[in-house]
Design an enzyme around this catalytic site. Sequence first.
Site, short mmCIF file in Angstrom:
data_model
loop_
_atom_site.label_atom_id
_atom_site.label_comp_id
_atom_site.label_asym_id
_atom_site.label_seq_id
_atom_site.Cartn_x
_atom_site.Cartn_y
_atom_site.Cartn_z
N SER A 50 0.85 -1.19 0.00
CA SER A 50 0.00 0.00 0.00
C SER A 50 0.89 1.25 0.00
CB SER A 50 -0.87 0.00 1.25
OG SER A 50 -0.04 0.16 2.40
N ASP A 83 -1.12 -1.49 -4.04
CA ASP A 83 -2.48 -1.58 -3.50
C ASP A 83 -3.01 -0.16 -3.24
OD1 ASP A 83 -4.67 -2.94 -2.44
OD2 ASP A 83 -3.81 -3.10 -0.43
N HIS A 192 -12.19 -3.03 5.00
CA HIS A 192 -10.82 -3.34 5.41
C HIS A 192 -10.73 -3.48 6.92
CE1 HIS A 192 -10.13 -1.43 1.40
NE2 HIS A 192 -9.28 -2.43 1.30
P1 13P Z 1 -8.28 -7.09 4.86
O1 13P Z 1 -8.20 -5.94 5.79
O2 13P Z 1 -9.59 -7.80 4.96
O3 13P Z 1 -7.13 -8.03 4.99
O4 13P Z 1 -8.23 -6.50 3.36
C1 13P Z 1 -7.02 -6.15 2.77
C2 13P Z 1 -7.22 -5.42 1.49
O5 13P Z 1 -8.29 -5.36 0.91
C3 13P Z 1 -6.02 -4.75 0.94
O6 13P Z 1 -6.31 -4.02 -0.22
O1 G3H Z 2 -6.10 -1.74 1.92
C1 G3H Z 2 -5.65 -1.85 3.02
C2 G3H Z 2 -4.48 -2.70 3.31
O2 G3H Z 2 -4.79 -3.55 4.38
C3 G3H Z 2 -3.25 -1.87 3.58
O3 G3H Z 2 -3.37 -1.21 4.78
O4 G3H Z 2 -2.88 1.20 4.34
O5 G3H Z 2 -2.58 0.17 6.62
O6 G3H Z 2 -1.00 -0.39 4.76
P1 G3H Z 2 -2.40 0.04 5.15
ZN ZN Z 3 -8.17 -3.03 -0.26
#
Ligand code: 13P
Ligand code: G3H
Ligand code: ZN
Length: 340
Positions: A50, A83, A192
């Site tokens: 991310s 991501d 999430h």
């Molecule tokens: P979770 O928080 O359910 O693991 O989802 C992760 C996600 O969608 C990252 O893009």
């Molecule tokens: O989309 C969410 C993922 O779990 C990444 O989370 O933004 O805390 O790294 P983060």
């Molecule tokens: Zn996500």
Amino acid sequence: MPLVALRAMLDHAAENDYGIAALNVNNMEQIQAIMIAAQETDSPVIIQASRGARQYSNDAYLRHLMMAAVELNPTLPVVMHLDHGNVPETCFSAIEQNFTSVMMDGSLEADGKTPSSYEYNMKVTKQVVDAAHAKGVSVEGEIGALGGIEDGHGAGLSEEEAKEHLTDPEQAEQFVKDTGLDALAVAIGTSHGAYKFAKKPTGDVLRMELIEEIHRRLPDTHIVMHGSSSVPQELQDIINAYGGNLKQTYGVPVEEIQRGIKHGVRKINVDTDSRLAMTGAIRKIFAESPEQFDPRKYLGPARDAMVEVCKARMIAFGQAGNAGKIPTKTCAEMVDFYKS
Ligand code: 13P
Ligand code: G3H
Ligand code: ZN
């Protein structure tokens, strides 16, 4: 094998009716855990970072750790995916850092919180598709918007807002036509983080029928499920048994994801389950061996715990056994595919 493009991997998954876990990383142990799990199950790999992960670990560390993963596992195809890119520039900088796939999440505005208009989403996603495809890099977009982008605390959409932003299948069809993306993330009631559902989800809150309708309209589009951690009871229990304080919560049952895979879901995003597994293992060591202070003594077991989660998902989603069967394509090889 060099890093490979997401598109060719998902095409193989679609032709052979399986899904692939896309696992988030921030550090070395998490990358190692995924690679160990993939080796043990002969699985293709999608590792994703991310914006927060890129900031935490620094692009250069991430890039070199990923290259180490590839060098040490020459038989496994590996995708490095961005991501939730919030603006095109985030996607472009990821491409410069060797990411072979990017998500332009235009479902939210640049702040990563405010739901955007269709026109905005379409414009930024198309801009990324044009630039990324010219380099053979794959693109994921999102239509509809998920809740809880930062672990459900303070940022992202509230439960009510998220309900209002479930994916409209008709709009999804238009979005794919308008953008030419490779993979489509949809909002079907997941969010999430750990706090997704107050009880085991039923069809009124986890809207799997939307996936079926989207797949009916878009049989050739690879669907992505975000917020797909299952938040296993045993992982919650370990954390709470060793001094943690998680409220009872429910995630997305693996059987529901398997149902999605029968209807076009090819990429399944999982982060929270890995976090829970690692945290439980670390809490256990701290509680049982308070004399320990060598990070290897707790990060090692944390890595082992994440390996188990990753293996379980790789087997359940059907990617196990497929590493060697995928006609892997580098981004350079994908450039002609997108031209034709
Ligand atoms: P979770 O928080 O359910 O693991 O989802 C992760 C996600 O969608 C990252 O893009
Ligand atoms: O989309 C969410 C993922 O779990 C990444 O989370 O933004 O805390 O790294 P983060
Ligand atoms: Zn996500």
